[in-house]
Write an enzyme that holds these catalytic residues in place. Structure first.
Site, PDB file in Angstrom:
ATOM      1  N   GLU A 204      -8.222 -22.243  -4.943  1.00  0.00           N
ATOM      2  CA  GLU A 204      -6.945 -22.453  -4.269  1.00  0.00           C
ATOM      3  C   GLU A 204      -7.086 -23.074  -2.877  1.00  0.00           C
ATOM      4  O   GLU A 204      -6.740 -22.452  -1.869  1.00  0.00           O
ATOM      5  CB  GLU A 204      -6.173 -21.130  -4.159  1.00  0.00           C
TER       6      GLU A 204
ATOM      7  N   GLU B 196      -6.512 -17.553 -13.070  1.00  0.00           N
ATOM      8  CA  GLU B 196      -5.866 -16.353 -12.523  1.00  0.00           C
ATOM      9  C   GLU B 196      -4.452 -16.267 -13.045  1.00  0.00           C
ATOM     10  O   GLU B 196      -3.708 -17.258 -13.039  1.00  0.00           O
ATOM     11  CB  GLU B 196      -5.775 -16.378 -10.985  1.00  0.00           C
TER      12      GLU B 196
HETATM   13  C1  FCB Z   1      -4.398 -15.714  -5.437  1.00  0.00           C
HETATM   14  C2  FCB Z   1      -5.792 -15.501  -4.912  1.00  0.00           C
HETATM   15  C3  FCB Z   1      -6.384 -14.173  -5.318  1.00  0.00           C
HETATM   16  C4  FCB Z   1      -5.363 -13.052  -5.302  1.00  0.00           C
HETATM   17  C5  FCB Z   1      -4.129 -13.454  -6.048  1.00  0.00           C
HETATM   18  C6  FCB Z   1      -3.071 -12.379  -6.114  1.00  0.00           C
HETATM   19  O1  FCB Z   1      -3.732 -16.580  -4.573  1.00  0.00           O
HETATM   20  O2  FCB Z   1      -6.645 -16.509  -5.361  1.00  0.00           O
HETATM   21  O3  FCB Z   1      -7.455 -13.918  -4.459  1.00  0.00           O
HETATM   22  O4  FCB Z   1      -5.113 -12.659  -4.020  1.00  0.00           O
HETATM   23  O5  FCB Z   1      -3.577 -14.602  -5.488  1.00  0.00           O
END
Ligand code: FCB
Length: 472
Positions: free
Chosen positions: A175, A375
C-alpha cells in the site's frame, strides 16, 4: 453471468484447486521485540511515541510478541489448514540504520520463519516494506527524497540474497498510497508530515523503489519466484469528475508507472498547481515498469465522492483518520460523502460488490495481469466467552467477500488467491490495539491466541475449497 444472492451471502461455491487460501500480517503490527537482536527504531516507533498520534499512546514494543512466539503462530496456520502466509520483513531488523551494515540476527529470524513455513508446507509470500522505514532514513528526508529509493534497492538485494532460494512470492511494497499520502499528506500515519508536494514526491520515490527493488531481487535470487506489489485501491463511486480525480491520485498514480510505464496525463494536470513532477528523472519510468507476475489487491470498502462547490463544509467521510490536511493533493474539490451501512468497527461500509467491481475493472484495464487478494477482512467488537469468540459478523463479512471473489473468477478474472487480514489481532496503526482484525483472538495481557469462529469457518473453506453453508 453471475447468479446467487444479491447480498453476496452465497454458499457451496467451489474455488479452483490452485487457489491459494492464506492469511496476512505485518512486522510492526505483530512482532514486538522492538529493541531486540539489533533492531533499531522505525518511523512507527517514533510516531507511536509522539503524543496524540496513536490511540491511548500505544506502540508496537510488545504487540503479539510474534518475534518469540512465531513457531506457535506457524502451528496455528497448520491447524487451520492454510496454504499460504503473507508476512512482512522489518527493514530496521535487517539494516538497523537503513543503510550499510547488515544485522545478521535479523536475517536469521526471517530465515527461520521461511524454513518454518516450508517445513509445514505453507507458501511464503514476503513483503519487503509494510511501512516500517528505518528512522535514520526519515531523518535524511524520508520517501520525498530520491536517495530512499536507492536505500530500498540495496535492502531488497540483501534480503533477496539471504532468502531468495526459498521465497515463492516477493512483494516490494504494501500500500504505497498509505506510505505516501497518509504518511506525508494527511499525516495520520508515520512520519506524520502534511506536505502535498512531499506526498507526491514520496509516491514517485516509492514507485522507483518498487522497480529498483524488483531489479535487485532478480539479480540475486536463485529460484524462480513471482514478483509482486500490493496496492490498496480506492473504489470510488459518484460524480464522474470526482471519481476520475480520486482514481488518478489514489490508484493510477501507482498502476500508471508500474503497469503502463507512464504517469497518467490527467494526474499531471490535476497536480500541476502542486508540482511539475520534475523530480521524475530520465529512465525512471523504465525502471519502475517491471513485469509483475501477480498484482496484490487490498480491498476493504468503497468511497462515495462528489465535487464540493465551496459552500458549506466540505465533507471528508473518508475514514482515513482525523486530519485537517488532505491525503489527495490536486483533488481539493473532492468531498467524501457518508455511505449507507452496514459498517465494521472501523466505520467502513461493508460492500462486497465493490470487490467484484474492482477485480473486473482491473481485469479490464490490465487483461494480462494475474491478481491476488492480499488483504481483506474486518474489525468488529469481539468478545471472548468461555474461550470462544463467536464473531458471526466477521464470518458473514468473509462469506460475502469470498462470494464476490468467486463471482469475479466466474467472470474470467485470473485471481490466484486470497490472504485474509489478519491472522492475529494486532497493532492497528493510529488506532492502536482498539481494533481487532484477527481471525485469531489475542489476549494482550497473556498473549494467548484463541481461534475465533471465523478462523474455524475459514479453515473449513481452505480445506474443502468450498464456501460453507450458512450455519455450518
Ligand atoms: C491496511 C494495512 C494493514 C491493516 C489493514 C486493516 O491498510 O495494509 O496493515 O492495517 O489495512
Amino acid at each position: 453471468m453471475t447468479t446467487g444472492s444479491p447480498d453476496y451471502r452465497d454458499s457451496g461455491l467451489v474455488f479452483p484447486e490452485s487457489f491459494l487460501f492464506g492469511s496476512a500480517t505485518a512486522s510492526y503490527q505483530i512482532e514486538g521485540a522492538a529493541q531486540e537482536d539489533g533492531r533499531r527504531p522505525s518511523i512507527w516507533d517514533t510516531f507511536a511515541r509522539t503524543p496524540g498520534k496513536v490511540r491511548n499512546g500505544e506502540n508496537g514494543d510488545v504487540a503479539d510478541d510474534h518475534y518469540h512466539r512465531w513457531e506457535q503462530d506457524l502451528d496455528l496456520l497448520t491447524e487451520l489448514g492454510l496454504g499460504a502466509y503473507r508476512f512482512s520483513i522489518a527493514w530496521p531488523r535487517i539494516q538497523p540504520t537503513g543503510s550499510g551494515a547488515v544485522n545478521q540476527a535479523g536475517l536469521d529470524f526471517y530465515s527461520r520463519l521461511v524454513d518454518g513455513l516450508l517445513t509445514r508446507g505453507i507458501t511464503p509470500i514476503v513483503t519487503l516494506y509494510h511501512w516500517d522505514l528505518p528512522q535514520p532514513l526519515e531523518d535524511a528526508g524520508g520517501w520525498p527524497v530520491r536517495e530512499t529509493a536507492y536505500r530500498f534497492q540495496e535492502y531488497a538485494g540483501i534480503v533477496g540474497a539471504a532468502l531468495g532460494d526459498r521465497v515463492a512470492t516477493w512483494t516490494t511494497l504494501n500500500e504505497p498510497w498509505c506510505s505516501a499520502f497518509l504518511g506525508y499528506g494527511s499525516g495520520v500515519h508515520a512520519p506524520g508530515r502534511t506536505e502535498p508536494l512531499g506526498a507526491l514526491r514520496a509516491a514517485h520515490h516509492l514507485n522507483l523503489a518498487h522497480g529498483l527493488g524488483i531489479q535487485a531481487l532478480r539479480g540475486v535470487v536463485a529460484n524462480d519466484p513471482d514478483y509482486s506489489v500490493t496496492l490498496n485501491f480506492t473504489v470510488a463511486r459518484g460524480e464522474e469528475e470526482a471519481v476520475r480525480q480520486i482514481d488518478a491520485v489514489a490508484n493510477r498514480v501507482f498502476t500508471g508507472p508500474m503497469l503502463r510505464g507512464a504517469y497518467p496525463e490527467d494526474l499531471l494536470a490535476d497536480t500541476a498547481p502542486v508540482t511539475d513532477w520534475s523530480f521524475v528523472q530520465d529512465g525512471d519510468l523504465e525502471d519502475i515498469s517491471q513485469k509483475l507476475d501477480v498484482l496484490g489487491v487490498n480491498y476493504y470498502n468503497t468511497a462515495r465522492v462528489a465535487l464540493w462547490d465551496g459552500s458549506g463544509e466540505k465533507q471528508m467521510a473518508d475514514n482515513h483518520g482525523e486530519s485537517t490536511a488532505s491525503p489527495y493533493p490536486g483533488a481539493d474539490r473532492v468531498q467524501f460523502l457518508p455511505q449507507p451501512g452496514p459498517y465494521t468497527a472501523m466505520g467502513w461500509n461493508i460492500a462486497p460488490d465493490g470487490m467484484e467491481e474492482l477485480l473486473l475493472s482491473l481485469r479490464d484495464q490490465f487483461p494480462e495481469q494475474p491478481l491476488m487478494i492480499t488483504e481483506n477482512g474486518a474489525a468488529f467488537e469481539d468478545v471472548i466467552e468461555d474461550g470462544r469468540v463467536h464473531d458471526a459478523e466477521r464470518v458473514d463479512y468473509l462469506r460475502r467477500h469470498f462470494t464476490a471473489a468467486h463471482r469475479a473468477l466466474e467472470q474470467g478474472v485470473d485471481l490466484r488467491g486470497y490472504q485474509v487480514w489478519s491472522l492475529l489481532d494486532n497493532f492497528e496503526w493510529a488506532y492502536g490495539y482498539s481494533k481487532r482484525f484477527g481471525i485469531v483472538h489475542v489476549d494482550y495481557d497473556t498473549l494467548k491466541r484463541t481461534p475465533k469462529d471465523s478462523a474455524l469457518w475459514y479453515s473449513e473453506l481452505a480445506r474443502t475449497r468450498r464456501l460453507p453453508e450458512a450455519g455450518e
